[in-house]
Structure formats: C-alpha cells, structure tokens
Write an enzyme that holds these catalytic residues in place. Structure first.
Site, mmCIF file in Angstrom:
data_model
loop_
_atom_site.group_PDB
_atom_site.id
_atom_site.type_symbol
_atom_site.label_atom_id
_atom_site.label_comp_id
_atom_site.label_asym_id
_atom_site.label_seq_id
_atom_site.Cartn_x
_atom_site.Cartn_y
_atom_site.Cartn_z
ATOM 1 C CG HIS A 121 44.180 40.883 45.706
ATOM 2 N ND1 HIS A 121 44.651 39.921 44.835
ATOM 3 C CD2 HIS A 121 43.269 41.613 45.008
ATOM 4 C CE1 HIS A 121 44.057 40.062 43.672
ATOM 5 N NE2 HIS A 121 43.213 41.077 43.741
ATOM 6 C CB CYS A 122 47.197 45.821 44.792
ATOM 7 S SG CYS A 122 46.992 47.467 44.086
ATOM 8 C CG PHE A 123 40.767 45.169 45.062
ATOM 9 C CD1 PHE A 123 40.064 44.087 44.595
ATOM 10 C CD2 PHE A 123 40.978 45.290 46.429
ATOM 11 C CE1 PHE A 123 39.562 43.127 45.459
ATOM 12 C CE2 PHE A 123 40.479 44.341 47.307
ATOM 13 C CZ PHE A 123 39.763 43.257 46.816
ATOM 14 N N GLY A 126 44.941 44.467 40.246
ATOM 15 C CA GLY A 126 44.334 43.163 40.044
ATOM 16 C C GLY A 126 45.289 42.032 40.321
ATOM 17 C CG ASN A 127 49.410 40.451 40.445
ATOM 18 O OD1 ASN A 127 49.115 39.341 40.878
ATOM 19 N ND2 ASN A 127 50.535 40.682 39.792
#
Length: 274
Positions: A121-123, A126-127
């Site tokens: 999950h890439c902050f 946000g996805n």
C-alpha cells in the site's frame, strides 16, 4: 489504524506540495537565472533544453501518478471463492486457506478490498499497488527520481552563481547545510536562499529513495515476486525473466517509457472475460 488513515491523506498532499514548489522554483527561479540576455539567446540554448527536459520528466511523473490512482486494483472480494459463510474480513487474521482463492491476493485494511498480486500500500498515492498499476507506479518512481536529481543539479548551479561558491570539492555539498544555517541566523543569508538550500537536500533524499525503491521493485519483478509474497514467504513458480517483465510492462513497454499510458488489463480480468 487511525494514524495510518491520517498518513494516507497527508502523504499525497505532501507530495503534491513538494511537486508544486519544485515546479515554481524551476520555472520561475532556476531557468530564468540561466538566461543572461534573452534577446540573444539561441533557440537550442542550455536553459531551453533544461526547461524542456524538466517539463518532460515532470509530465511523466505526474501523469503516471494520476494513472496509479485511477488504475486502482480490482476489488476481488465478490468474485473470490472464500467459502460458505466467509467474509472478506476473515483474510485479516489469515484464517482462510490461500488455496480457496486466487494466489497472491490480499485484503488491505486501508482500502477495504481484496486485490490481485498485491505488492504494498503506497501512502503517497493513497492506493494499493497491484497488477493493474504496477507499471505506472514504477514509472512514477523512476521519473520522480530523475526530476528530483535534475532539480538538484539546477539548484546547485543557482546557489553556486548566487553565493559565488564552488562545488568542485566533494565535501562542499556536505558542509553546505551547517554553514548556511550559521549564516542564516547571523543575517548573512537570505531566507529565499536558505529555502533553496533546504530543498536541495530534500530533492537528494527523495531522488535517492525513489531510485533505490525502483531498482528493488525491478529486481522483484525479474524474479516474478511481489513485496507481499516476499514478506509472507510465499513460493512462486519459476518463470523466465522475460515473461515476468512482459506481464508487468506489456508489449508496448517502450511507449510506456516515453509517455504515461494506462497499464494493460490484469491477467485475472482476461481469464474472467474468456
């Protein structure tokens, strides 16, 4: 969980702010400082070439960033055979057998969905990063690192001309920050110049981080693995590295290197349509 959700909102806003500041400094500060006499500037001057290069890198970084967000991994919760009476939330504690669903699927708490070939999950976007947006994510990291390093070089040239200092000595960049802080508090350095110096170190950190992450991600792709599989110790079927690359980048990989293009459909969707 509350901290993670807050980070999921703050991190994209932080990235967009850094991108806006970088664009403003490049277009309105660094590039104009390269024009000594605009009336006699040739068509292919270094300033114009640098501006075109920066716009090319920025457009690819921002374009792939948008595609990573738009190409969200599919929610496979409704299509997976989780068993009678099973809920997607059962995947949180790993109580369900991986064999009852597609391999490499994972339920993300932040996205509240099951995605195929979940990587992480890439902050900053946000996805979740999965089979649909992996190529765009790698291109986003690549062009972000190149844009940061390009801004670093332009910023060093601007500081060198403004403060009349030389970066020929390798230690000059390392000692720039402490000397600048002391000069700033003594009043010998302007706040705008101090801000550019701070941005130099920020560009260096982001550029190196994105480049290192991109190289690590490419190594996993060549092996046919994802970060989630490595973290969980999952065994993957050995395949030629060319097939692993084609699965992520597709046949039009050269076009994806030059312009932001949406990734091909996931293998799960192709199997479903058949």
């Amino acid at each position: 969980m509350l901290v993670l959700r807050l980070l999921n909102v703050v991190a994209p806003a932080y990235f967009l702010c850094i991108s806006l500041v970088t664009f403003v400094l490049q277009i309105f500060v660094f590039i104009p400082s390269m024009f000594r006499d605009p009336s006699t500037t040739p068509l292919f001057s270094p300033a114009l070439l640098h501006g075109a290069l920066f716009l090319f890198l920025s457009a690819n970084a921002l374009g792939n960033y948008v595609l990573v967000i738009q190409s969200s991994p599919e929610d496979l919760g409704k299509d997976l055979n989780l068993g009678k009476g099973a809920e997607v939330a059962d995947w949180l504690d790993g109580s369900r057998s991986p064999g009852s669903a597609l391999p490499s699927t994972h339920f993300c708490r932040l996205c509240a969905r099951v995605t195929q070939r979940h990587d992480h999950h890439c902050f900053f976007t946000g996805n979740c990063i999965g089979s649909r947006n992996m190529r765009n994510f790698i291109m986003f990291c690549l062009y972000t690192s190149l844009a940061c390093l390009d801004s670093l070089v332009a910023g060093m040239a601007y500081i060198s001309a403004t403060l009349s200092m030389s970066f020929a000595d390798p230690l000059a960049f390392l000692t720039l920050l402490p000397h600048s802080i002391s000069q700033f508090f003594s009043g010998a350095l302007l706040s705008s110049e101090m801000f550019v110096i701070l941005m130099l170190y920020l560009w260096l950190g982001i550029g190196l981080a994105c480049a290192g992450f991109c190289c690590h991600q490419m190594l996993l792709i060549l092996r046919g693995q994802t970060r989630y599989q490595v973290r969980k110790g999952m065994v993957v079927r050995a395949r030629p590295w060319r097939e692993n690359l084609q699965e992520v980048f597709g046949k039009k990989w050269l076009l994806g290197l030059l312009i932001p293009v949406q990734n091909a459909q996931s293998s799960y969707r192709r199997q479903k349509e058949k």
